[in-house]
Write a protein that holds these residues in place. Structure first.
Motif, short mmCIF file in Angstrom:
data_model
loop_
_atom_site.label_atom_id
_atom_site.label_comp_id
_atom_site.label_asym_id
_atom_site.label_seq_id
_atom_site.Cartn_x
_atom_site.Cartn_y
_atom_site.Cartn_z
N CYS A 25 0.86 -1.19 0.00
CA CYS A 25 0.00 0.00 0.00
C CYS A 25 0.90 1.24 0.00
O CYS A 25 2.09 1.17 0.27
N LYS A 26 0.31 2.39 -0.31
CA LYS A 26 1.06 3.64 -0.31
C LYS A 26 1.71 3.88 1.05
O LYS A 26 1.03 3.81 2.09
N GLY A 27 3.01 4.13 1.06
CA GLY A 27 3.72 4.39 2.31
C GLY A 27 4.11 3.14 3.07
O GLY A 27 4.76 3.23 4.13
N GLU A 28 3.76 1.96 2.56
CA GLU A 28 4.05 0.70 3.26
C GLU A 28 5.32 0.05 2.72
O GLU A 28 5.58 0.07 1.52
N THR A 29 6.10 -0.53 3.61
CA THR A 29 7.24 -1.36 3.21
C THR A 29 6.80 -2.81 3.30
O THR A 29 6.44 -3.29 4.39
N TYR A 30 6.79 -3.49 2.19
CA TYR A 30 6.29 -4.86 2.14
C TYR A 30 7.43 -5.80 1.79
O TYR A 30 8.29 -5.49 0.96
#
Length: 300
Positions: A25-30
């Motif tokens: 998601c936007k702004g997420e580190t996956y």
């Protein structure tokens, strides 16, 4: 001098494929589950599939002066592609691919050396273009280079195959010189300005696009197969049903197989059916052009 049957003018990228459960998601580190590295680029992919099926093939393009460029040249040579038209400058183009569990993917491209290709580079290998049977073009090099090559090839007896991918504007006078146009639903919708969400819509749009090229239009529809428009004939070719694990490069595998079949004298319908078989084998394995089948694999 013996000239190649197929010349491909196009991109050479090195692909970094991240296998993951979903997109961040936007702004997420996956966190991805695995990394697959290998050769890519629509131009190089199509050249590799042609060569793997036994066609004498030459590639014209650019790679960087780095380890990725060296790896891409090694891939071409390993399958017997004439790479004399591939020069080195700058940084190699990269493809960063997010591969999801259903085999679908999302890609980001770094243009790199692909966009350093010049008319002078083309002129140096003019003899290859003017003496081949089939010329393959895509849209991962500068637009003016694609149109320049079409103008040159139109003066010879070769068949010009344009894969307008990624989709972008091409001058009508250049498009009119193209013998075979190959696009998917998204690319066809971009060119026609109307959506393609069904086989019926695909037939309508393919029929309209046919009026803008010399001979034929093939509109690929993924698991729905493909629609072929050739002269006054329009028909649907079903896709072969397989369990897809990675769709990376499937469209390029399809085009390489299509050109192979046409070069052998097959009809557009038979060629599209054969290409469907080949791309089905491609999506059933992980990787880019490394997953493309050899002719023996298909015969088996």
């Amino acid at each position: 001098m013996e000239f190649p049957q197929v010349v491909v003018v196009g991109s050479l990228n090195y692909d970094l494929v991240l296998k993951q459960e979903r997109l961040p998601c936007k702004g997420e580190t996956y966190t991805a589950d695995d990394l697959i590295q290998g050769p890519g680029g629509k131009g190089a992919n199509q050249a590799v599939q042609c060569a793997k099926l036994g066609l004498s093939t030459a590639m014209i393009g650019k790679v960087g002066e780095d380890r990725f460029g060296e790896a891409l040249l090694g891939t071409l040579r390993a399958v017997g592609i004439n790479d004399e038209g591939v020069t080195r400058q700058g940084t190699t183009g990269l493809g960063v691919v997010h591969l999801l569990p259903d085999g679908d993917y999302y890609s980001t491209l770094l243009k790199g050396a692909n966009y350093l290709l010049t008319e002078a580079d083309i002129n140096e290998k003019m003899d290859l273009i003017q003496n081949c049977e089939y010329l393959l073009l895509q849209q991962e090099v500068p637009a003016h280079i694609v149109e320049y090559v079409i103008d040159i090839a139109h003066l010879s007896n070769c068949q010009i195959v344009l894969n307008n991918a990624p989709a972008r504007f091409i001058k009508e006078e250049s498009l009119k010189k193209v013998d075979l146009l190959v696009v998917n639903e998204t690319e066809a919708a971009y060119m026609d300005g109307t959506p393609v969400n069904s086989i019926k819509e695909a037939e309508r749009v393919a029929s309209k696009l046919l009026q803008r090229v010399q001979q034929a239009v093939i509109l690929t529809l993924g698991e729905k197969g493909a629609v072929v428009a050739h002269h006054s004939s329009i028909f649907h070719v079903p896709a072969k049903k397989v369990t897809a694990v990675d769709a990376t490069g499937a469209g390029d595998s399809y085009i390489g197989a299509l050109v192979y079949s046409l070069q052998k004298g097959e009809s557009y319908e038979n060629a599209a059916s054969f290409a469907s078989e080949v791309s089905a084998l491609t999506v059933s394995k992980y990787g880019g052009s490394d997953s493309f089948p050899l002719l023996n694999n298909i015969l088996e």
